[in-house]
Design an enzyme around this catalytic site. Structure first.
Site, PDB file in Angstrom:
ATOM      1  N   ASP A 567       0.854  -1.194   0.000  1.00 40.19           N
ATOM      2  CA  ASP A 567       0.000   0.000   0.000  1.00 40.19           C
ATOM      3  C   ASP A 567       0.888   1.242   0.000  1.00 40.19           C
ATOM      4  O   ASP A 567       2.089   1.155  -0.216  1.00 40.19           O
ATOM      5  CB  ASP A 567      -0.955  -0.026   1.205  1.00 40.19           C
ATOM      6  CG  ASP A 567      -0.190  -0.157   2.515  1.00 40.19           C
ATOM      7  OD1 ASP A 567       1.062  -0.070   2.496  1.00 40.19           O
ATOM      8  OD2 ASP A 567      -0.843  -0.336   3.556  1.00 40.19           O
ATOM      9  N   ASP A 568       0.308   2.390   0.251  1.00 41.13           N
ATOM     10  CA  ASP A 568       1.102   3.615   0.185  1.00 41.13           C
ATOM     11  C   ASP A 568       1.743   3.946   1.518  1.00 41.13           C
ATOM     12  O   ASP A 568       1.643   5.067   2.027  1.00 41.13           O
ATOM     13  CB  ASP A 568       0.231   4.765  -0.335  1.00 41.13           C
ATOM     14  CG  ASP A 568      -0.078   4.574  -1.807  1.00 41.13           C
ATOM     15  OD1 ASP A 568       0.836   4.106  -2.526  1.00 41.13           O
ATOM     16  OD2 ASP A 568      -1.217   4.838  -2.223  1.00 41.13           O
TER      17      ASP A 568
END
Ligand code: PRX
Length: 699
Positions: A567-568
């Site tokens: 994910d980020d």
């Protein structure tokens, strides 16, 4: 080396309430950018027979038997272990664990040992003192400078905790109240945590590297009336004024309408003269003065197993940091049990974890896990490279450390200083080496194993998270062969699952998203005052599972290889940072119109922060501005989150619907221009060439 070149295709998981963009991740190989030595070193390494036969778990068969019971009969398995602790009231044996983890309605609740009443501080201290261990050393404190040291026995530690708890009580702190602790690695930091626990107050430790703004957010987010801090601390040759940051943070919270009533300041004369520190009349008191008159007896507050013990903020892929809440009973049992088995703890060991109590590792494997086991441990105030890169090995030698637990970033940094400085010190006391916080590349693994551990010591590569509070996938050092770069097998009670991008669980050899499919005792119970976000952020992406945010591969031997976040979220020197947080810090600068942040491989830090910045119309790019932008991030989050690199971007690659295509930004950042993939869906494809051209001006 057992590495595959499998790829998890970029895709997105779309479920009713959340959408997770899954990066195209290389699974199973060493982290890109770290050279993997294809040396003659064996692919697997097994502890010698004498180590194995003395180990708490000495074979995979023994593990399998215990593991199977932990999964088939969690109540019996964990209930038996919980009996080893002191409970003022026993839990309901029919309901050791209750959960609706896998329900379809998206609601998640879990309880462990409900109805039981205990106190973790009592179990860390009084229990050992009453069992005749009061004179054993709990903490060997080692200061920043050579020659600064002291010890605390279990009974001295208990006295200090009681004094601190009595003081907190005198200023009105009671069960359920939140207390902010913003301290360096003095003994007073774990003392403060244990004092809160003794009273049933919820501690919220904020790492000393966070800025005033980040601290302010955490003070007002938890409405903590009391802040415990320190005048200043020496980090290497630098003095860092913590109380000054607290003053600035309270100025921010006060402007928003919340002012803590009490700030307790430890007078750390080694870093700052007392006279140099302004104190606020009526609010600030000196720790050293107020504690001295307190009694060393403090009644224990018996709390329910499910009463919160602490909250700790951590970064996610979106939005502001999340206040992860952990409760008492399950956390206690799990932190103690993982410590015992993963570090193969035996009486007489001296354990050392280099983590700061500002992070989860310092909570579970400094403040609580070791003390629950009655272990003696080193508490180190300083940095591994001061006064030189031999400091860690000097400390190992000085205290005859048997288990050493640190992060790959520290290993890589020390590796750069060569082998000779390691070999100057006697490390024959070392039995086990541990790694935590980020994937360890096989090259660093081998150096750690061969040079630091002289080829004798198993390496426990422990995968876990703030949210899990304890080791989840980890070797047990005498149990099975180690493979450099693999965290190997799940701990007791943990059921990992590899899930594809459509949310289907994969069997056997597989790669995909790393999830957990049943509750474990130390799982986070909620996000502070935001249970809905808890359910959405962790349980809705993959229905019926806890989604960790990491990718992993499972090999033919059932070993797990963690490949990093999908994910980020980026992991810089083992510090978890949300790209969205850094972006919003950058845009606080009045000349910054837009920012997009990605992680890039970094030889020491694991990942570095690479920021694309678009300036306001008419503003010219210049070097001073580059510095100012970094300062913005330092002041909103902290120095550890400042971008390594700023890439001027007249525009960003966006889809027609306005979504930034980070995949392209990652490729440009890591010089993989030939692998940009399909750019035809961009609103303005030409921006890609402009960004590539501007790479020459990247710093
Ligand atoms: O990406 C994983 C990485 O660190 C993340 C958790 O960060 P935090 O909550 O700050 O906790 C750090 C200390 C437990 C994970 O999602 N991570 C942690 N340990 C490992 C790891 N990645 C690979 N191997 C590990 N051993």
């Amino acid at each position: 080396l057992a590495a595959s070149s499998g790829f998890l295709n970029k895709g997105s998981l779309t479920f009713p309430s959340v959408k997770i963009n899954v990066r195209r991740v290389r699974v199973g190989s060493a982290r890109q950018g770290h050279k993997v030595i294809a040396a003659s070193a064996p692919e697997t390494w097994m502890a010698p027979d004498d180590f194995k036969s003395a180990a708490l778990v000495s074979s995979r068969e023994q593990y399998q038997e215990m593991y199977d019971r932990s999964i088939n009969d969690p109540g019996g398995f964990w209930g038996d272990i919980a009996e080893e602790f002191f409970w003022e009231t026993k839990w309901d044996p029919e309901n050791v664990v209750k959960s609706n983890f896998n329900m379809d309605d998206g609601k998640v609740e879990a309880t462990w040992f409900a109805g039981g009443k205990t106190n973790i501080a009592y179990n860390c201290l009084d229990r050992h003192v009453e069992n005749g261990k009061g004179d054993d050393i709990a903490f060997y404190w080692e200061g920043n400078a050579i020659g600064e040291d002291s010890t605390l026995t279990f009974s001295q530690l208990k006295d200090e905790v009681c004094k601190t708890a009595n003081y907190l009580k005198s200023v009105g702190v009671k069960k359920g109240d939140r207390v902010i602790i913003y301290m360096p690695m003095l003994n007073e930091l774990p003392i403060a945590m244990l004092a809160c626990a003794r009273l049933g107050a919820i501690h919220s430790v904020v790492f000393g590297g966070f800025s005033a703004e980040a601290l302010a957010q955490r003070i007002s987010g938890s409405l903590s009336d009391v802040v415990l801090t320190c005048s200043a601390v020496m980090r290497g040759t630098k003095s860092i004024g913590l109380k000054d940051i607290v003053d600035k943070a309270i100025a921010i919270t006060s402007a928003e309408g919340f002012t803590p009533s009490t700030v307790v300041v430890y007078d750390n004369t080694r870093a700052m003269a007392k006279e140099d520190l302004p104190m606020v009349e009526g609010r600030d008191v000196w720790w050293n003065e107020v504690m001295s008159s307190m009694s060393t007896d403090c009644e224990v507050e018996w709390v329910d197993a499910e009463d919160p013990l602490f909250m700790l903020y951590t970064s996610g892929s979106t939005g502001m940091p999340k206040g992860v809440v952990h409760t008492t009973g399950g956390y206690m049992v799990y932190a103690a049990t993982t410590f015992k088995y993963v570090f193969d703890y035996k009486d007489g060991d001296v354990y050392w974890c280099t983590a700061d109590c500002g992070w989860i590792t310092g909570h579970s494997y400094l403040a609580y896990g070791p003390l629950l086991n009655g272990a003696s441990q080193v508490v180190f105030e300083g940095v591994p490279t001061y006064p030189d890169a031999g400091r860690c090995w000097a400390i190992v030698d000085k205290y005859k450390v048997s288990q050493f637990y640190t992060a790959p970033t520290a290993i890589r940094a020390l590796q750069r200083s060569g082998d000779a400085i390691v070999k100057q010190y006697d490390r024959s006391s070392l039995r086990i080496l541990g790694s935590v916080g980020e994937p360890i590349n096989p090259e660093a693994w081998r150096w750690y194993h061969e040079v630091v551990g002289d080829g004798r010591c198993p390496i426990v590569d422990t995968w876990w998270q703030t949210e899990t509070a304890g080791h989840m996938i980890t070797p047990l050092p005498g149990g099975w062969a180690l493979k450099p770069g693999s965290a190997s097998l799940p701990f007791f009670g943990v059921e990992p699952a590899i899930v594809d991008e459509k949310g289907n669980e994969l069997e056997g050899e597989a790669e995909g998203l790393l999830c957990i499919k049943s509750p474990w005792p130390s799982m986070m119970r909620t996000l502070y005052q935001d249970h809905a976000r808890y359910e959405t952020a962790y349980f809705s992406a993959v229905k019926g599972y806890y989604f960790s945010g990491d990718g992993a591969r499972r090999d033919a031997d059932g070993y797990y290889w963690i490949t990093g976040r999908v994910d980020d979220v980026i992991n810089v020197s083992g510090h978890r940072i949300g790209t969205a947080e850094v972006e919003s810090a950058l845009v606080t600068h009045p000349k910054c119109a837009e920012a997009a942040v990605v992680g890039v491989d970094h030889p020491v830090k694991g990942q570095g922060i690479y920021a694309y910045v678009t300036l306001m119309e008419g503003v010219d790019y210049d070097e001073d501005l580059r510095k100012e932008l970094k300062v913005s991030v330092r002041s909103v989050i902290g120095a550890f989150a400042a971008p390594d690199t700023i890439h001027w971007a007249p525009g960003l690659p966006k889809t027609r619907s306005g979504k930034i295509m980070r995949r392209i930004l990652r490729k440009i950042a890591s010089n993989e221009i030939d692998q940009l993939g399909d750019t035809s869906t961009l609103a303005e494809p030409a921006i890609v060439d402009t960004l590539i051209d501007l790479k020459g001006n990247v710093k």
